[in-house]
Design an enzyme around this catalytic site. Sequence first.
Site, mmCIF file in Angstrom:
data_model
loop_
_atom_site.group_PDB
_atom_site.id
_atom_site.type_symbol
_atom_site.label_atom_id
_atom_site.label_comp_id
_atom_site.label_asym_id
_atom_site.label_seq_id
_atom_site.Cartn_x
_atom_site.Cartn_y
_atom_site.Cartn_z
ATOM 1 C CB SER A 1 -20.034 18.791 -12.027
ATOM 2 O OG SER A 1 -20.978 19.590 -11.379
ATOM 3 C CB THR B 1 -31.702 28.404 -24.594
ATOM 4 O OG1 THR B 1 -32.695 28.363 -25.614
ATOM 5 C CG2 THR B 1 -31.005 29.755 -24.599
ATOM 6 C CD GLN C 1 -15.816 14.974 -5.587
ATOM 7 O OE1 GLN C 1 -15.001 15.720 -5.075
ATOM 8 N NE2 GLN C 1 -17.107 15.070 -5.304
ATOM 9 C CG ASN D 1 -18.250 10.554 -4.682
ATOM 10 O OD1 ASN D 1 -17.933 9.572 -5.337
ATOM 11 N ND2 ASN D 1 -19.411 10.651 -4.071
ATOM 12 C CB CYS E 1 -25.784 12.906 -3.157
ATOM 13 S SG CYS E 1 -24.302 13.560 -3.874
ATOM 14 C CG HIS F 1 -21.567 21.976 -8.020
ATOM 15 N ND1 HIS F 1 -21.607 21.477 -6.737
ATOM 16 C CD2 HIS F 1 -22.050 20.993 -8.810
ATOM 17 C CE1 HIS F 1 -22.095 20.240 -6.768
ATOM 18 N NE2 HIS F 1 -22.371 19.923 -8.022
ATOM 19 N N GLY G 1 -22.717 17.232 -13.621
ATOM 20 C CA GLY G 1 -22.141 15.894 -13.596
ATOM 21 C C GLY G 1 -23.170 14.801 -13.844
HETATM 22 N N1 PLP Z 1 -20.054 12.301 -9.974
HETATM 23 C C1 PLP Z 1 -19.366 12.491 -8.829
HETATM 24 C C2 PLP Z 1 -18.114 11.709 -8.586
HETATM 25 C C3 PLP Z 1 -19.834 13.407 -7.887
HETATM 26 O O1 PLP Z 1 -19.151 13.581 -6.736
HETATM 27 C C4 PLP Z 1 -21.031 14.123 -8.152
HETATM 28 C C5 PLP Z 1 -21.585 15.067 -7.148
HETATM 29 O O2 PLP Z 1 -21.513 14.864 -5.951
HETATM 30 C C6 PLP Z 1 -21.695 13.903 -9.366
HETATM 31 C C7 PLP Z 1 -21.175 12.981 -10.255
HETATM 32 C C8 PLP Z 1 -22.951 14.639 -9.717
HETATM 33 O O3 PLP Z 1 -22.624 15.936 -10.189
HETATM 34 P P1 PLP Z 1 -23.723 17.111 -10.176
HETATM 35 O O4 PLP Z 1 -23.902 17.524 -8.764
HETATM 36 O O5 PLP Z 1 -23.100 18.200 -11.011
HETATM 37 O O6 PLP Z 1 -24.942 16.577 -10.823
#
Ligand code: PLP
Length: 373
Positions: A194, A232, A174, A146, A321, A196, A73
């Site tokens: 993203s 790659t 999200q 998020n 984060c 994960h 992301g």
């Molecule tokens: N954008 C949003 C809304 C997110 O919640 C997150 C991760 O918490 C990201 C971007 C960042 O994604 P990544 O963890 O894949 O770098």
Amino acid sequence: MRNFRVYADHAATTPLCDDAWHAMLPFLREDFGNPSSLHSWARKPREAIAAARQTIAECIGAESREIFFTSGGTESDNWAIKGSSGGLMVSSYEHHAILNPSASEAKRGRDVVYVNPDRNGAITPEEIEKKWKNGIGLASVMAANNEIGVLNDLPSIAKLIHAKGALFHTDAVQAIGHVPINVKQDRIDFLSASAHKFNGPKGVGFLYIRKGLSLKTLLSGGQQESGARSGTENVAAIMGMAAALRFNFEHMAENTQRLNGYSAKIATALTEMLPSVRFPGELSTVKLPGFLSVSIPGHPAEGLMHLLDLKGIAVSTGAACDSKSTRISHVLQAIRIPRAQAKCTIRISLGGENTVEDIDYIINAIASVIKPR
Ligand code: PLP
């Protein structure tokens, strides 16, 4: 008594689903070839990547040539912001993967305009209209926030932005895999995702770039991803991402109903326990399934989070984060949640593997923490 552990922090990251795991395995060992090689070791990985691109495109209503693989992301967001031109409009409650590159673009002289969510946590066309400035080339509004899980009305926002002559990017990190998104129907020009966050592996994602549009390249080198994003390919991760996205799409309707029932059950139980409990963004009826932002007066979020952790429950204070910082979350500030309430706000985000026993366990654990006997 069973030793319960309940993971309720799916907005931070999700467990890898079986489909993703099985799709990844061959490409970690036997089919390890570099997809760009000219010999036969390249054939399987190359074909696998093409199939993964097709699967992802089908899930979001895109064409496979519009999907560009990235490291997640953060990279997709940085690419959309830094690779675009003209002035920028971004919402003030975006993830820092949008806010920080926008701030650096501003330092480099680009005009950056911020729009604020309303008290329900949504970005309205009226706010965009009010703040609009000539020269804006790209507007970026997240699909789902998020921290509070509120969903934005992407088609209406995109329509307005296009009418102004600008392009529309959405950070759908999200939302993808949890709510239906169709880039064509929703009129999206660029979309970040993203893996994960939808039961795929970490460190892989994609950026949808509508055909006919382009962005300045962030990573240059080899000719991977049509020369738009060199490096790659992480073949196993890409395979896991496509399998996870397909899995989530197949289970979306069932998960939505079940998880919304679970979050409603928690909300009702907490309100009965403590009538002063509040749910930031509660007035919004459009939310991510199983997502609950909860303010429990008199119980600072960090302490509550640790007490629940001791009982084997994972929840979060604001965004994962940001959890290391004790500042008030910029999202709760943006929706005008009072400081004292923001300090007592935790995020419970449920996922497909949660069960009704998990929900009862969470309710009882919170009850024992906030009403010690
Ligand atoms: N954008 C949003 C809304 C997110 O919640 C997150 C991760 O918490 C990201 C971007 C960042 O994604 P990544 O963890 O894949 O770098």
